[in-house]
Scaffold this motif. Structure first.
Motif, PDB file in Angstrom:
ATOM      1  N   LEU A  57       0.828  -1.128  -0.107  1.00  0.00           N
ATOM      2  CA  LEU A  57       0.040   0.097  -0.034  1.00  0.00           C
ATOM      3  C   LEU A  57       0.825   1.307  -0.043  1.00  0.00           C
ATOM      4  CD1 LEU A  57      -2.624   1.551   0.051  1.00  0.00           C
ATOM      5  CD2 LEU A  57      -2.788   1.001   2.475  1.00  0.00           C
ATOM      6  N   ALA A  58       2.049   1.339   0.691  1.00  0.00           N
ATOM      7  CA  ALA A  58       2.736   2.295   0.826  1.00  0.00           C
ATOM      8  C   ALA A  58       3.461   2.302  -0.619  1.00  0.00           C
ATOM      9  CB  ALA A  58       3.924   2.132   1.771  1.00  0.00           C
ATOM     10  N   ARG A  59       3.951   1.435  -1.210  1.00  0.00           N
ATOM     11  CA  ARG A  59       4.659   1.361  -2.353  1.00  0.00           C
ATOM     12  C   ARG A  59       3.807   2.304  -3.399  1.00  0.00           C
ATOM     13  NH1 ARG A  59       5.925  -3.924  -4.356  1.00  0.00           N
ATOM     14  NH2 ARG A  59       7.628  -3.193  -5.673  1.00  0.00           N
ATOM     15  N   PHE A  60       2.417   1.721  -3.759  1.00  0.00           N
ATOM     16  CA  PHE A  60       1.667   2.201  -4.779  1.00  0.00           C
ATOM     17  C   PHE A  60       0.969   3.573  -4.154  1.00  0.00           C
ATOM     18  CE2 PHE A  60       2.697  -2.305  -5.780  1.00  0.00           C
ATOM     19  CZ  PHE A  60       3.233  -1.977  -6.810  1.00  0.00           C
ATOM     20  N   ALA A  61       0.780   3.610  -3.237  1.00  0.00           N
ATOM     21  CA  ALA A  61       0.278   5.147  -2.561  1.00  0.00           C
ATOM     22  C   ALA A  61       1.740   6.171  -3.134  1.00  0.00           C
ATOM     23  CB  ALA A  61      -0.194   5.188  -1.448  1.00  0.00           C
ATOM     24  N   PHE A  62       2.765   5.683  -2.930  1.00  0.00           N
ATOM     25  CA  PHE A  62       4.029   6.555  -3.288  1.00  0.00           C
ATOM     26  C   PHE A  62       3.860   6.865  -4.832  1.00  0.00           C
ATOM     27  CE2 PHE A  62       8.062   7.025  -5.189  1.00  0.00           C
ATOM     28  CZ  PHE A  62       8.434   7.925  -4.511  1.00  0.00           C
ATOM     29  N   LEU A  63       3.674   5.833  -5.584  1.00  0.00           N
ATOM     30  CA  LEU A  63       3.524   5.933  -7.051  1.00  0.00           C
ATOM     31  C   LEU A  63       2.578   6.732  -7.558  1.00  0.00           C
ATOM     32  CD1 LEU A  63       4.509   4.971  -9.571  1.00  0.00           C
ATOM     33  CD2 LEU A  63       3.268   3.125  -9.485  1.00  0.00           C
ATOM     34  N   SER A  64       1.354   6.570  -7.059  1.00  0.00           N
ATOM     35  CA  SER A  64       0.183   7.237  -7.419  1.00  0.00           C
ATOM     36  C   SER A  64       0.250   8.848  -7.095  1.00  0.00           C
ATOM     37  CB  SER A  64      -1.111   6.590  -6.796  1.00  0.00           C
ATOM     38  OG  SER A  64      -1.376   5.372  -7.240  1.00  0.00           O
ATOM     39  N   ARG A  65       0.605   9.049  -5.715  1.00  0.00           N
ATOM     40  CA  ARG A  65       0.782  10.478  -5.198  1.00  0.00           C
ATOM     41  C   ARG A  65       1.907  11.132  -5.900  1.00  0.00           C
ATOM     42  NH1 ARG A  65      -1.379  13.054  -0.647  1.00  0.00           N
ATOM     43  NH2 ARG A  65      -1.216  15.209  -0.937  1.00  0.00           N
ATOM     44  N   GLY A  66       2.994  10.218  -6.228  1.00  0.00           N
ATOM     45  CA  GLY A  66       4.220  10.734  -6.933  1.00  0.00           C
ATOM     46  C   GLY A  66       4.018  11.182  -8.127  1.00  0.00           C
ATOM     47  N   ALA A  67       3.226  10.544  -8.953  1.00  0.00           N
ATOM     48  CA  ALA A  67       2.854  11.030 -10.252  1.00  0.00           C
ATOM     49  C   ALA A  67       2.077  12.419 -10.413  1.00  0.00           C
ATOM     50  CB  ALA A  67       1.926   9.804 -10.996  1.00  0.00           C
ATOM     51  N   LEU A  68       1.200  12.677  -9.015  1.00  0.00           N
ATOM     52  CA  LEU A  68       0.478  13.866  -9.119  1.00  0.00           C
ATOM     53  C   LEU A  68       1.484  14.955  -8.789  1.00  0.00           C
ATOM     54  CD1 LEU A  68      -2.832  12.723  -7.635  1.00  0.00           C
ATOM     55  CD2 LEU A  68      -2.187  12.933 -10.085  1.00  0.00           C
ATOM     56  N   THR A 130      -1.738   6.716   3.107  1.00  0.00           N
ATOM     57  CA  THR A 130      -2.080   7.277   2.055  1.00  0.00           C
ATOM     58  C   THR A 130      -2.686   8.658   2.657  1.00  0.00           C
ATOM     59  OG1 THR A 130      -4.549   6.882   2.521  1.00  0.00           O
ATOM     60  CG2 THR A 130      -3.229   5.200   1.109  1.00  0.00           C
ATOM     61  N   GLN A 131      -2.600   9.255   3.776  1.00  0.00           N
ATOM     62  CA  GLN A 131      -3.010  10.458   4.254  1.00  0.00           C
ATOM     63  C   GLN A 131      -4.262  10.856   3.651  1.00  0.00           C
ATOM     64  OE1 GLN A 131      -0.077  13.675   3.751  1.00  0.00           O
ATOM     65  NE2 GLN A 131       1.620  12.386   4.259  1.00  0.00           N
ATOM     66  N   LEU A 132      -5.114   9.914   3.288  1.00  0.00           N
ATOM     67  CA  LEU A 132      -6.516  10.059   3.316  1.00  0.00           C
ATOM     68  C   LEU A 132      -7.316   9.480   4.347  1.00  0.00           C
ATOM     69  CD1 LEU A 132      -6.775   8.614  -0.521  1.00  0.00           C
ATOM     70  CD2 LEU A 132      -7.048  11.098   0.260  1.00  0.00           C
ATOM     71  N   GLY A 133      -8.457   9.860   4.753  1.00  0.00           N
ATOM     72  CA  GLY A 133      -9.273   9.454   5.961  1.00  0.00           C
ATOM     73  C   GLY A 133     -10.785   9.515   5.850  1.00  0.00           C
ATOM     74  N   ALA A 134     -11.441  10.070   6.569  1.00  0.00           N
ATOM     75  CA  ALA A 134     -12.934  10.100   6.533  1.00  0.00           C
ATOM     76  C   ALA A 134     -13.503  10.251   5.368  1.00  0.00           C
ATOM     77  CB  ALA A 134     -13.481  10.798   7.717  1.00  0.00           C
ATOM     78  N   GLU A 135     -12.777  11.112   4.631  1.00  0.00           N
ATOM     79  CA  GLU A 135     -13.611  11.453   3.255  1.00  0.00           C
ATOM     80  C   GLU A 135     -13.763  10.476   2.333  1.00  0.00           C
ATOM     81  OE1 GLU A 135      -9.041  12.745   2.602  1.00  0.00           O
ATOM     82  OE2 GLU A 135     -10.339  12.275   4.178  1.00  0.00           O
ATOM     83  N   VAL A 136     -12.946   9.332   2.324  1.00  0.00           N
ATOM     84  CA  VAL A 136     -12.836   8.140   1.829  1.00  0.00           C
ATOM     85  C   VAL A 136     -13.333   6.798   2.277  1.00  0.00           C
ATOM     86  CG1 VAL A 136     -11.779   9.186  -0.324  1.00  0.00           C
ATOM     87  CG2 VAL A 136     -10.599   7.850   1.539  1.00  0.00           C
ATOM     88  N   LEU A 137     -13.234   6.793   3.527  1.00  0.00           N
ATOM     89  CA  LEU A 137     -13.424   5.591   4.318  1.00  0.00           C
ATOM     90  C   LEU A 137     -14.808   5.372   4.440  1.00  0.00           C
ATOM     91  CD1 LEU A 137     -10.543   5.569   6.912  1.00  0.00           C
ATOM     92  CD2 LEU A 137     -11.025   4.016   4.970  1.00  0.00           C
TER      93      LEU A 137
END
Length: 225
Positions: A57-68, A130-137
């Motif tokens: 999860l950390a690896r691909f959160a990094f890839l996704s957020r990193g692209a942005l 992911t630094q995401l929280g209640a807005e998506v949980l």
């Protein structure tokens, strides 16, 4: 290699990486690579043989957020970002949440499903990275039976969804072929398109179809308050 390293929000801090650039041979189309040795210097892409990477999860959160984050690094605002399968499923989620009032507020997400069986399931505790929280949980986003399903979240947040063929698009909407996500696929049927005819058709036709998907996605994004 770019001189400035790139900071990517991750966990309770930032992960820093190097940025390399190259081009597709014969086309000049630029390609950018994020280099983070701790997360990606491994002899496998997703999981070790016979095992499971503990930090996927950390690896691909990094890839996704990193692209942005890279778009900021380049001073470039794309009209569309096209993500594929669960490893980049966080892209449309980030675009529809943390970027909603930021630099990429008008950037649309197109999400292609190749393998619906692999969905990127993680615990709610792991999801903190992911630094995401209640807005998506919640059930209308990534939440699934108290845990997290990234593919489900991408289907909820993307402006357009594509499958490779018409057969796949139809199959994903059935209980037999939807791997538990068929209700979401049916709900988002108006956003779902097939790129190829089932006889594989012509590439030119698929390219034209994809451009039409991009145009609809951009229009949908810009119509969102």
């Amino acid at each position: 290699r770019h001189l400035a390293p790139l900071a990517v929000p991750l966990g309770d801090a930032e992960a820093w990486c190097a940025v390399y650039d190259t081009a597709v041979p014969g086309t000049g189309v630029p390609v950018y690579l994020l280099d983070h040795e701790v997360l990606f210097d491994r002899p496998y892409l997703y999981d070790p043989p016979g095992g499971r990477a503990h930090d996927n999860l950390a690896r691909f959160a990094f890839l996704s957020r990193g692209a942005l984050q890279l778009t900021r690094h380049l001073g470039w605002t794309p009209d569309v970002i096209h993500a594929h399968d669960w490893p980049t499923a966080l892209v449309p989620i980030y675009l529809d949440t943390v970027e909603r009032r930021a630099m990429l507020a008008r950037t649309a997400a197109v999400f292609t499903v190749h393998d619906i069986a692999h969905q990127g399931r993680f615990s709610a505790e792991e999801f903190k990275v992911t630094q995401l929280g209640a807005e998506v949980l919640h059930e209308r986003s990534v939440e699934e039976f108290g845990a997290v399903n990234l593919l489900k979240g991408a289907l909820r947040h993307a402006q357009a969804i594509t499958a490779c063929t018409r057969d796949a698009a139809a199959r994903f909407q059935t209980a037999e072929g939807g791997a538990g996500l068929d209700p979401v696929m049916r709900e988002r049927a108006d956003a779902l398109s097939a790129l190829w005819d089932d006889d594989l058709g012509a590439w030119d036709a698929a390219a034209e179809r994809l451009l039409a998907v991009y145009a609809r996605a951009v229009a949908a994004r810009r119509a969102t308050p």
